[in-house]
Design an enzyme around this catalytic site. Structure first.
Site, mmCIF file in Angstrom:
data_model
loop_
_atom_site.group_PDB
_atom_site.id
_atom_site.type_symbol
_atom_site.label_atom_id
_atom_site.label_comp_id
_atom_site.label_asym_id
_atom_site.label_seq_id
_atom_site.Cartn_x
_atom_site.Cartn_y
_atom_site.Cartn_z
ATOM 1 C CB CYS A 1 -0.993 -0.161 1.147
ATOM 2 S SG CYS A 1 -2.446 1.011 0.609
ATOM 3 C CG HIS B 1 -3.959 -3.572 2.827
ATOM 4 N ND1 HIS B 1 -2.682 -3.167 3.622
ATOM 5 C CD2 HIS B 1 -4.435 -2.338 2.246
ATOM 6 C CE1 HIS B 1 -3.033 -1.860 3.788
ATOM 7 N NE2 HIS B 1 -3.912 -1.292 2.941
ATOM 8 C CD GLU C 1 -1.582 -6.370 4.657
ATOM 9 O OE1 GLU C 1 -1.422 -6.365 3.549
ATOM 10 O OE2 GLU C 1 -1.619 -5.056 5.125
HETATM 11 N N1 GLN Z 1 -1.867 6.902 2.906
HETATM 12 C C1 GLN Z 1 -1.961 6.116 1.608
HETATM 13 C C2 GLN Z 1 -3.290 6.332 1.001
HETATM 14 O O1 GLN Z 1 -4.235 6.653 1.551
HETATM 15 C C3 GLN Z 1 -1.780 4.649 1.898
HETATM 16 C C4 GLN Z 1 -2.555 4.100 2.632
HETATM 17 C C5 GLN Z 1 -2.198 2.668 3.316
HETATM 18 O O2 GLN Z 1 -0.961 2.260 3.305
HETATM 19 N N2 GLN Z 1 -3.115 1.826 3.663
HETATM 20 O O3 GLN Z 1 -3.284 6.106 -0.329
#
Ligand code: GLN
Length: 532
Positions: free
Chosen positions: A383, A509, A511
């Protein structure tokens, strides 16, 4: 007829109610029953999305895009199932539903009260899940500890359900038995008090589980049974385990599943034993591995064990399936600089750059990524980790010194990560994050395709910002392949460097979907490349 099992906790929090509830779910499932786990969180937040990881650990996300408690992660990992929004309820949501109905006029003329309106709404949410998919067992964990003001309506709902349903409803109470080193003694008094508190709220526990660091004698179990009004074989111990994945087997040895079945009216002669072969097989891999794999997590919440819970568990699964013992190091990204990066990350087999929101620690993540890229160390960006990969690449390979995400610098001239119009259109009305599972098409011939072995995957998201498509060609010309795309919105979901041993960033994600019996292929490959 669905059986409802409640798990409450006493004496202290963090005793592992979630693991216990998941373990019972696993054991019943392994006997052939259809089981689901549910968590009731007594806080007033409507969901977990706005909670601080320092206080609550990671925010877990279901396939249907619900931001929820991390215990749902345990349930999914143990039961190998996908859960949904209905599997996690908070006081905030209960009250919101009731207040919305009151405004609609559903209760006209009536005084809206905690009993019966709030408790009815709690019970409706528990029963609704049972009928949603014809479950044999719904195991509902009540967050917090008995005696808390905020958990009162939940305990009252348990009381009412026990009264309505008789033996179709059970309460398992988990307490703590401290060991007094000076006296060399285990003490059951806090348990007695905790059960009294539960009884005062009208609930008699059917099974008491004593969480302990030392074995509990039969005599002590009998004493708890006598004082707390439960049968002697319904007092069980849950001794500290070397791994959370041992707990189902420990509870099987205590006959938890057997006692639950007997008390809910099953003829044990007609129910098959729990088939835990696959589980034993995983545990054997986990516990017999001696050769280590050293992985470092780079993130801004690394001080807290629970903040990257699902990543840690995914790595545990993947290491076991690679017959390696996981040695997990953590580096607080705020502290990482060019001067100490070699010392902090040298000698690691692989590096994970963690998800995150906000500015803090971003520069350290970029430092880690540059080090991994230039030294050919396997690296997975998750992410924000993927977004940081794009920024680092733009700065140090494309030469755009101020490249950034507009999340961290709105005025950057090279917004390689930004809020995309396509993405804005996808956002739900009122929602500000892209949440839940989205399809992602994989480009044949890439590492991503080779890992998943299929052209279309579904992975869970939780973010606002995206890789900026304006830079896609430039990135690809410089050697960064965009190997995963959302075809509908044309958003980049995966980037990778084919010239590197293993350098891959995912906007989603992975995970959240690694389970004991279905380890996630991305983590499995990350570990196998790391040990090559
Ligand atoms: N801050 C980033 C976004 O909002 C990534 C968010 C995250 O890593 N879950 O796109």
């Amino acid at each position: 007829m669905t059986k409802f099992i409640f798990v409450t906790g006493g004496v202290a929090s963090s005793l592992g109610k979630g693991i216990l509830a998941a373990s019972l779910g696993k054991l019943l499932q392994a006997r052939g029953f259809k089981v689901t786990n549910q968590k009731m969180d007594p806080y007033v937040n409507v969901d977990s999305g706005t909670l601080n990881p320092y206080e609550h650990g990671e925010c877990y996300v279901t396939v249907d895009g619900h931001e929820c408690d991390l215990d749902l992660g345990h349930y999914e990992r143990f039961l190998n199932v996908e859960l949904h929004k209905c599997n996690n309820i908070t006081t905030g949501r209960i009250y919101r539903n009731v207040i919305e109905r009151e405004r609609r006029g559903d209760f006209l003329g009536k005084t809206v009260q905690v009993i019966p309106h709030i408790t009815d709404e709690i019970k409706r949410n528990i029963k609704a899940i049972a009928s949603s998919d014809n479950y044999d067992f719904v195991i509902t964990e009540i967050g917090g500890t008995v005696g808390d003001i905020e958990s009162l309506p939940y305990i009252e709902s348990v009381r009412q359900m026990k009264w309505e349903l008789g033996t179709d409803c059970l309460c398992i109470h988990l307490t703590y038995v401290p060991f007094l080193a000076a006296a060399q003694e285990l003490k059951t008094k806090p348990t007695q008090h905790s059960v009294k508190a539960l009884q005062q709220e009208g609930v008699q526990p059917d099974i008491i589980i004593l969480r302990t660091e030392h074995e509990i004698s039969l005599d002590m179990k009998r004493k708890v049974a006598l004082f707390c009004n439960v049968e002697a074989d319904s007092v069980m111990q849950s001794v500290d385990a070397s791994s959370i994945y041992r707990v189902p087997l420990n509870m099987q040895a205590e006959k938890l599943d057997e006692v639950v079945l007997r008390k809910t009216g099953f003829d044990l002669a007609k129910v098959p034993e729990a088939d835990m072969k696959d589980w034993h097989c995983f545990l054997h891999k986990l516990e017999s591995a001696t050769e280590v794999v050293r992985i470092t997590l780079v993130g801004k919440y690394v001080q807290l064990q629970d903040a990257y819970k699902s990543i840690r568990e995914s790595l545990t699964h993947a290491a076991a399936y690679n017959h390696r013992k996981l040695v997990l190091n953590t580096v607080l990204s705020d502290t990482l600089t060019d001067d100490n990066v070699a010392e902090q990350l040298g000698g690691q087999h692989g590096i994970i750059v963690c998800p995150g929101f906000g500015n803090r620690g971003v520069e350290g993540k970029l430092t880690a990524l540059r080090y991994a890229r230039e030294n050919n160390i396997p690296c997975l960006g998750i992410c924000m980790g993927m977004q940081a990969m794009a920024i680092e690449f733009a700065r140090n390979v494309l030469g755009y010194a101020d490249a950034n995400s507009t999340e961290f610098n709105e005025l950057t001239t090279h917004n390689v990560v930004d809020m995309m119009e396509e993405q804005k259109a996808l956002l739900n009305k009122g929602g500000t994050l892209r949440l839940g599972a989205y399809p992602c098409a994989l480009k044949p011939g890439t590492l991503a395709f080779d890992i998943y072995q299929k052209p279309l995957i579904y992975e869970r998201h939780r973010h606002r910002y995206e890789f900026n498509n304006k830079y896609r060609t430039e990135f690809e010309q410089a050697g960064m392949v965009c190997s995963g795309l959302n075809q509908e919105s044309d958003l980049v979901e995966i980037i990778e460097l084919p010239a590197h041993r293993f350098f891959i960033g995912v906007q989603f994600h992975p995970e959240y979907s690694s389970t004991v019996l279905r380890p996630h292929p991305l983590f499995v490959r990350f570990i196998s490349e790391s040990i090559k």
